[in-house]
Design an enzyme around this catalytic site. Structure first.
Site, PDB file in Angstrom:
ATOM      1  N   ARG A  11      21.796  -2.383  -7.849  1.00 53.74           N
ATOM      2  CA  ARG A  11      22.556  -2.271  -9.114  1.00 53.74           C
ATOM      3  C   ARG A  11      21.929  -3.162 -10.181  1.00 53.74           C
ATOM      4  NH1 ARG A  11      28.204  -1.538  -6.385  1.00 53.74           N
ATOM      5  NH2 ARG A  11      27.657   0.412  -5.366  1.00 53.74           N
TER       6      ARG A  11
ATOM      7  N   GLU B 107      38.696   1.870   6.024  1.00 53.45           N
ATOM      8  CA  GLU B 107      38.120   2.641   4.913  1.00 53.45           C
ATOM      9  C   GLU B 107      37.246   3.800   5.393  1.00 53.45           C
ATOM     10  OE1 GLU B 107      35.714   0.366   2.167  1.00 53.45           O
ATOM     11  OE2 GLU B 107      35.433   2.074   0.849  1.00 53.45           O
TER      12      GLU B 107
ATOM     13  N   LYS C  90      42.308   2.484   3.143  1.00 54.01           N
ATOM     14  CA  LYS C  90      41.505   2.586   1.910  1.00 54.01           C
ATOM     15  C   LYS C  90      40.746   3.906   1.920  1.00 54.01           C
ATOM     16  CE  LYS C  90      37.900   0.184  -0.679  1.00 54.01           C
ATOM     17  NZ  LYS C  90      37.464  -1.116  -1.181  1.00 54.01           N
TER      18      LYS C  90
ATOM     19  N   GLY D 294      34.639   5.022  -5.378  1.00 46.31           N
ATOM     20  CA  GLY D 294      33.614   5.956  -4.928  1.00 46.31           C
ATOM     21  C   GLY D 294      32.581   6.377  -5.960  1.00 46.31           C
TER      22      GLY D 294
HETATM   23  P1  13P Z   1      33.924   1.527  -4.889  1.00 44.23           P
HETATM   24  O1  13P Z   1      35.257   1.405  -5.548  1.00 44.23           O
HETATM   25  O2  13P Z   1      32.779   1.198  -5.792  1.00 44.23           O
HETATM   26  O3  13P Z   1      33.765   2.807  -4.137  1.00 44.23           O
HETATM   27  O4  13P Z   1      33.862   0.367  -3.821  1.00 44.23           O
HETATM   28  C1  13P Z   1      34.948   0.129  -3.033  1.00 44.23           C
HETATM   29  C2  13P Z   1      34.497  -0.345  -1.719  1.00 44.23           C
HETATM   30  O5  13P Z   1      34.850  -1.393  -1.274  1.00 44.23           O
HETATM   31  C3  13P Z   1      33.634   0.554  -0.946  1.00 44.23           C
HETATM   32  O6  13P Z   1      33.397   0.049   0.312  1.00 44.23           O
END
Ligand code: 13P
Length: 359
Positions: A33, A177, A219, A262
């Site tokens: 990034r 997640e 998540k 995401g």
């Molecule tokens: P994003 O919201 O950028 O998808 O990141 C959340 C996250 O913790 C992904 O593992």
């Protein structure tokens, strides 16, 4: 296992109108990034970026918990104050990403399995000793004509459940997640089908591994059309599809659902979460919150660019996104919040930043 500690922590993370902030990008992802914006890919630049985020004035007004990375949990502010002290002084709960990323899944082209179970018990013990009270493990699943495969869903669901059981044994709330990726031209209906299948499988494995649902947070991804799908549904249709899917598969004992962003643009992620809370909040068994990484950080990163002179406007942009998401939890977010703001650079927050290898 101390059930009360786990349930109290889980409830704290999704209480009121706050949400989670994910700043747990691996060194590799953080560097990627930075590279895109010409920021040096160094330990010091990553430390300075995380200091900027964690010292944002009023962060604790909107953020209940911060997810850290192994490097970050051990770092300090320039003046020597440990980040963990900064976080707890702001009234925020510290958490830690404990997976070690995705590997190609053998025999399954274009599919991944998340690694990190080996030695996890000992690593959790160390993190608990440092002060972490919750953890995160992310599994990714791509959508395609024949994807994700049953074996990819099962392997990742089992790993998520084994991770969650180890966390609870250590007194740490697991953030579970499973991410169905946005990349591709699949429809919203296909994303709904895959997300339902994935979540159903994850909860089967959580049950098999004896994970206490009251002491965890889910998540998930929102149910969205693929990024290159010609038909892009509006926020209300996304809200309907997402909540319909979650109501089918997420047991009422789970205290909260905190969405990942995401790679969605920040404003859209806020608008979609807002629509879910406006339309359904009074009828849901669990809280609908956020656990965004890019959708909170990215506008601020674009402003910061690695320069000390940009710290204040970057913090204002970060704070703005956090406040927009707090409003989305209340169901009071409005696009006018983006226009009326005086606290960040023009255009901040409107970029899509997606990729499979995001951690
Ligand atoms: P994003 O919201 O950028 O998808 O990141 C959340 C996250 O913790 C992904 O593992």
């Amino acid at each position: 296992m101390n059930a009360k500690v786990l349930t109290d922590t889980a409830r704290t993370l999704v209480a009121g109108d706050k949400g989670l902030l994910a700043i747990d990008e691996s060194d590799h992802t953080c560097n990627e990034r930075f590279a895109g914006l010409g920021i040096p890919r160094t330990t010091e630049a990553r430390r300075a970026w995380r200091e900027l985020i964690l010292t944002t004035p009023g962060l604790g007004d909107c953020i209940s918990g911060v997810i850290l990375y192994d490097e970050t949990i051990r770092q300090q502010k320039k003046d020597g104050t440990p980040f963990l002290t900064v976080i707890t002084d702001a009234g925020i709960v510290p958490g830690i990403k404990v997976d070690i990323g995705e590997s190609d899944m053998a025999g399954h082209p274009a599919e991944f399995v998340t690694e990190g179970l080996d030695g996890l018990r000992a690593r959790l013990e160390e993190y608990v000793h440092m002060g972490a009270r919750f953890a995160k493990w992310r599994a990714v699943m791509a959508v395609g004509d024949d994807l994700p495969s049953r074996s990819c869903i099962e392997a990742n669901a089992q790993a998520l459940a084994r991770y969650a059981a180890l966390c609870q044994e250590a007194g740490v709330v697991p953030i579970v997640e499973p991410e169905v990726l946005m990349d591709g031209d699949h429809t919203l209906a296909r994303c709904a089908e895959v997300t339902e299948d994935v979540l159903r499988t994850v909860f089967e494995h959580l049950y098999l591994q004896r994970v206490m649902l009251e002491g965890m947070i889910l998540k998930p991804n929102m149910v969205l059309p693929g990024l290159t799908c010609p038909r892009q549904e509006g926020v209300d249709e996304v809200a309907d599809a997402t909540v319909t899917c979650l109501l089918r598969v997420v047991p009422a004992a789970v205290p909260g659902i905190a969405f990942l962003s995401g790679g969605q643009p920040g404003e859209l992620a806020s608008a979609r979460l807002n629509a879910m809370n406006v339309r359904f909040k009074s009828r849901l068994p669990w809280a609908l919150a956020f656990s965004f990484g890019r959708a909170i950080q990215y506008p601020a990163l674009q402003i910061w660019q690695g320069h000390e002179a940009n710290i204040v406007p970057a913090q204002q942009a970060l704070s703005h996104r956090a406040r927009c998401n707090r409003a989305a939890r209340r169901g009071t977010y409005d696009a006018a919040m983006e226009i009326d703001r005086t606290d960040s650079a023009p255009g901040a927050g409107s970029s899509v930043n997606h990729a499979v290898s995001t951690r």
